[in-house]
Write a protein that holds these residues in place. Structure first.
Motif, mmCIF file in Angstrom:
data_model
loop_
_atom_site.group_PDB
_atom_site.id
_atom_site.type_symbol
_atom_site.label_atom_id
_atom_site.label_comp_id
_atom_site.label_asym_id
_atom_site.label_seq_id
_atom_site.Cartn_x
_atom_site.Cartn_y
_atom_site.Cartn_z
ATOM 1 N N UNK A 23 0.819 -1.210 0.000
ATOM 2 C CA UNK A 23 0.000 0.000 0.000
ATOM 3 C C UNK A 23 0.856 1.264 0.000
ATOM 4 N N UNK A 24 1.910 1.260 0.798
ATOM 5 C CA UNK A 24 2.816 2.416 0.834
ATOM 6 C C UNK A 24 3.433 2.638 -0.538
ATOM 7 N N UNK A 25 3.826 1.549 -1.175
ATOM 8 C CA UNK A 25 4.427 1.640 -2.503
ATOM 9 C C UNK A 25 3.441 2.255 -3.495
ATOM 10 N N UNK A 26 2.182 1.823 -3.447
ATOM 11 C CA UNK A 26 1.171 2.373 -4.347
ATOM 12 C C UNK A 26 0.917 3.841 -4.078
ATOM 13 N N UNK A 27 0.893 4.221 -2.805
ATOM 14 C CA UNK A 27 0.657 5.630 -2.459
ATOM 15 C C UNK A 27 1.784 6.529 -2.971
ATOM 16 N N UNK A 28 3.035 6.077 -2.756
ATOM 17 C CA UNK A 28 4.167 6.878 -3.202
ATOM 18 C C UNK A 28 4.202 6.944 -4.726
ATOM 19 N N UNK A 29 3.866 5.833 -5.380
ATOM 20 C CA UNK A 29 3.865 5.818 -6.846
ATOM 21 C C UNK A 29 2.841 6.791 -7.419
ATOM 22 N N UNK A 30 1.735 7.012 -6.716
ATOM 23 C CA UNK A 30 0.650 7.866 -7.216
ATOM 24 C C UNK A 30 0.616 9.230 -6.546
ATOM 25 N N UNK A 31 1.740 9.670 -6.008
ATOM 26 C CA UNK A 31 1.765 10.944 -5.304
ATOM 27 C C UNK A 31 1.445 12.109 -6.245
ATOM 28 N N UNK A 32 1.650 11.948 -7.555
ATOM 29 C CA UNK A 32 1.357 12.999 -8.520
ATOM 30 C C UNK A 32 0.163 12.658 -9.410
ATOM 31 N N UNK A 33 -0.597 11.628 -9.046
ATOM 32 C CA UNK A 33 -1.767 11.242 -9.827
ATOM 33 C C UNK A 33 -2.957 12.107 -9.434
ATOM 34 N N UNK A 34 -3.566 12.749 -10.411
ATOM 35 C CA UNK A 34 -4.699 13.638 -10.161
ATOM 36 C C UNK A 34 -5.855 12.881 -9.515
ATOM 37 N N UNK A 35 -6.327 13.394 -8.378
ATOM 38 C CA UNK A 35 -7.495 12.826 -7.706
ATOM 39 C C UNK A 35 -7.259 11.498 -7.023
ATOM 40 N N UNK A 36 -5.993 11.068 -6.909
ATOM 41 C CA UNK A 36 -5.721 9.762 -6.281
ATOM 42 C C UNK A 36 -6.026 9.815 -4.785
ATOM 43 N N UNK A 37 -6.596 8.717 -4.277
ATOM 44 C CA UNK A 37 -6.895 8.585 -2.857
ATOM 45 C C UNK A 37 -6.021 7.471 -2.274
ATOM 46 N N UNK A 38 -5.208 7.833 -1.303
ATOM 47 C CA UNK A 38 -4.250 6.871 -0.758
ATOM 48 C C UNK A 38 -4.961 5.713 -0.067
ATOM 49 N N UNK A 39 -4.254 4.585 0.013
ATOM 50 C CA UNK A 39 -4.742 3.393 0.715
ATOM 51 C C UNK A 39 -4.002 3.267 2.044
ATOM 52 N N UNK A 40 -4.753 3.191 3.112
ATOM 53 C CA UNK A 40 -4.178 2.953 4.434
ATOM 54 C C UNK A 40 -4.234 1.462 4.754
ATOM 55 N N UNK A 41 -3.388 1.022 5.670
ATOM 56 C CA UNK A 41 -3.370 -0.375 6.109
ATOM 57 C C UNK A 41 -3.859 -0.464 7.540
ATOM 58 N N UNK A 42 -4.863 -1.293 7.759
ATOM 59 C CA UNK A 42 -5.387 -1.538 9.104
ATOM 60 C C UNK A 42 -4.954 -2.924 9.563
ATOM 61 N N UNK A 43 -4.399 -2.993 10.761
ATOM 62 C CA UNK A 43 -3.948 -4.261 11.335
ATOM 63 C C UNK A 43 -4.966 -4.727 12.374
ATOM 64 N N UNK A 44 -5.298 -6.013 12.331
ATOM 65 C CA UNK A 44 -6.258 -6.586 13.279
ATOM 66 C C UNK A 44 -5.636 -7.787 13.983
ATOM 67 N N UNK A 45 -5.924 -7.893 15.276
ATOM 68 C CA UNK A 45 -5.356 -8.965 16.095
ATOM 69 C C UNK A 45 -6.206 -10.227 15.994
ATOM 70 N N UNK A 46 -5.531 -11.375 15.894
ATOM 71 C CA UNK A 46 -6.186 -12.678 15.921
ATOM 72 C C UNK A 46 -5.805 -13.361 17.233
ATOM 73 N N UNK A 47 -6.796 -13.639 18.098
ATOM 74 C CA UNK A 47 -6.518 -14.190 19.437
ATOM 75 C C UNK A 47 -7.181 -15.554 19.584
ATOM 76 N N UNK A 48 -6.390 -16.612 19.727
ATOM 77 C CA UNK A 48 -6.988 -17.923 20.022
ATOM 78 C C UNK A 48 -7.421 -17.974 21.485
ATOM 79 N N UNK A 49 -8.609 -18.468 21.729
ATOM 80 C CA UNK A 49 -9.136 -18.500 23.093
ATOM 81 C C UNK A 49 -8.820 -19.836 23.760
ATOM 82 N N UNK A 50 -8.372 -19.756 25.034
ATOM 83 C CA UNK A 50 -8.086 -20.974 25.815
ATOM 84 C C UNK A 50 -9.178 -21.242 26.842
ATOM 85 N N UNK A 51 -10.097 -20.333 26.958
ATOM 86 C CA UNK A 51 -11.138 -20.495 27.963
ATOM 87 C C UNK A 51 -10.765 -19.906 29.299
ATOM 88 N N UNK A 52 -9.519 -19.533 29.477
ATOM 89 C CA UNK A 52 -9.070 -18.932 30.732
ATOM 90 C C UNK A 52 -8.328 -17.636 30.417
#
Length: 460
Positions: A23-52
């Protein structure tokens, strides 16, 4: 979580950071593209449950993309008059070409949207942006500026000549002097500024005419009312010359009181001789009270079948408007013309096309006329970040974004462009953090591998 779990988590982290780098690469590549909207990256946690709660292991991670369609880029001025930008909420409605038939473009039926406003006229007169999308708009009646129908169509400007328009209205607003300085005026002779009654002949037409033989007397008892070029149905220019003549002075002491009276004449036949009519009187008496206010109720007068030097212009209305005609004192004794214009024009060819700040496509012609040909509607969405991204800075509606809503709150700015909303400094900061996170992830894989080797070596 054991060694294998740590390794799997590290690999998931490497995968997530790789996605962020993309995503960063695409944003930097399109820094001069008219009307371009950057893509952000969202990180999400995956938690295995043990019951305790106190035995839940640390979770893994996955990454997904988040659009920033609702974040506006900077708007700057542009050299081309057909370039435009949206300030605030909204999208241009566009169509994508699907092919060509007989050298004509065929547009797809799917309605698409964009904020990329670098539209230029192609060889067929369509407005196409840098992404190859064709602009849609609401056709307008060039004469009235009102919409024609309810549907949007591809905007196309042809090279057709705009037809001539005959003059139907002349706006005439002026102040007539209380005492006109005619050639025959003598301050020592009462009423010498008035037009003698014998000069105007009403036997030819009821309004009255002045014969060529009486023209000299008429000119010496009247003052110039200005001249204006009007047009006949073919756009032929006709010089309309006017003169004012005062026929009565105000006498408020009379019973009933007498008001000042004026008549307007126009030169109907400049080559007339002998008893032929040369000047024609407009069929209206302009009367003024002692304070110089027009007392005749009409604010406009129609000349039926106006003909000048054999050219028939047709019915012409003189519009004065409320308060447009007055009779105040003027030391020079001449007519003060405050407004004199007409609505006719000759045929003209297209010179230029521009987008104004009202979001209208304006065409300029060689006859000096400008006409609004299309109005550009703006569409909005309840969830613009849920739109489907397409090549060339276009978007398609989805179930998550909702249907397009006409009448967005944004406004169109002509001769302007919206730049990319990518902040290059911010992207480099994210690039450094991503690189460090990726390097740390590789160390986890290396360490996990070494610990596994140590466990295998315990049997030796």
């Amino acid at each position: 979580m054991g060694i294998f779990g740590a390794m799997n988590t590290a690999v998931a982290g490497l995968r997530a950071q790789s996605f962020a780098l993309e995503n960063i690469s695409g944003n930097i590549s399109n820094v001069q593209t008219t009307g371009y909207k950057r893509m952000e990256t969202s990180f999400s946690e995956l938690v295995p449950s043990s019951g305790q709660a106190n035995k839940n292991p640390s979770g893994s991670v996955y990454a997904n993309a988040r659009q920033t369609v609702n974040v506006q880029g900077d708007i700057g001025r542009a050299d081309l008059a057909t370039f435009m930008a949206i300030s605030g909420d909204g999208f241009f409605s566009v169509r994508k070409p699907t092919g060509y038939v007989d050298n004509g473009v065929v547009l797809g039926d799917k309605q698409l949207f964009t904020r990329r406003g670098d539209f230029e006229k192609d060889n067929q007169g369509y407005l196409v942006n840098g992404g190859g999308y064709y602009l849609m708009g609401q056709a307008l009646d060039p004469q009235t500026g009102n919409p024609v129908g309810n549907n949007v169509t591809p905007i196309r400007i042809t090279q057709d000549l705009i037809p001539a328009r005959a003059t139907t209205e002349v706006t005439l607003r002026a102040n007539l002097p209380a005492t006109p300085s005619t050639a025959n005026y003598d301050p020592e002779v009462p009423d010498s500024e008035l037009l003698p009654s014998g000069i105007v002949d009403t036997s030819v037409v009821s309004s009255g005419v002045v014969a060529a033989d009486d023209s000299s007397d008429f000119l010496s008892h009247s003052i110039s009312g200005g001249a204006i070029t009007v047009r006949d149905a073919n756009g032929q220019p006709v010089n309309l010359q006017m003169r004012w003549a005062k026929t009565a002075n105000a006498d408020p002491s009379a019973t009933p009181p007498v008001e000042a009276t004026w008549n307007l004449f126009f030169l109907s036949n400049s080559t007339a001789t002998g008893t032929d009519p040369q000047w024609t009187r407009v069929d209206k008496d302009y009367t003024f009270d002692n304070a110089g206010t027009l007392t005749s109720a009409d604010t406009k007068v129609t000349i039926s079948g106006l003909t000048v030097n054999g050219v028939n212009v047709g019915d012409l209305t003189l519009k004065h408007g409320k308060g447009g005609m007055t009779q105040y004192a003027n030391s020079n004794g001449v007519v003060d013309m405050t407004e004199l214009k007409q609505n006719g024009y000759a045929a003209g060819e297209l010179l230029d096309v521009a987008i104004n700040d009202s979001g209208r496509v304006v065409a300029s012609y060689s006859n000096g006329q400008t006409f609004d040909l299309y109005e550009i509607p703006l569409a909005s969405f309840n969830a613009p970040n849920q739109l489907e991204r397409l090549d060339g800075g276009a978007y398609a509606a989805t179930a998550a974004s909702g249907a397009p809503l006409l009448g967005a709150n944004g406004s169109i700015m002509g001769s302007a462009l919206e730049s990319s909303n990518t902040d290059i400094a911010d992207e480099f900061t994210k690039l450094i953090v991503t690189q460090q996170a990726y390097s740390a992830g590789t160390r986890i894989v290396t360490t996990s591998n070494e610990m596994m080797q140590e466990a295998l070596n315990m049997k030796r």
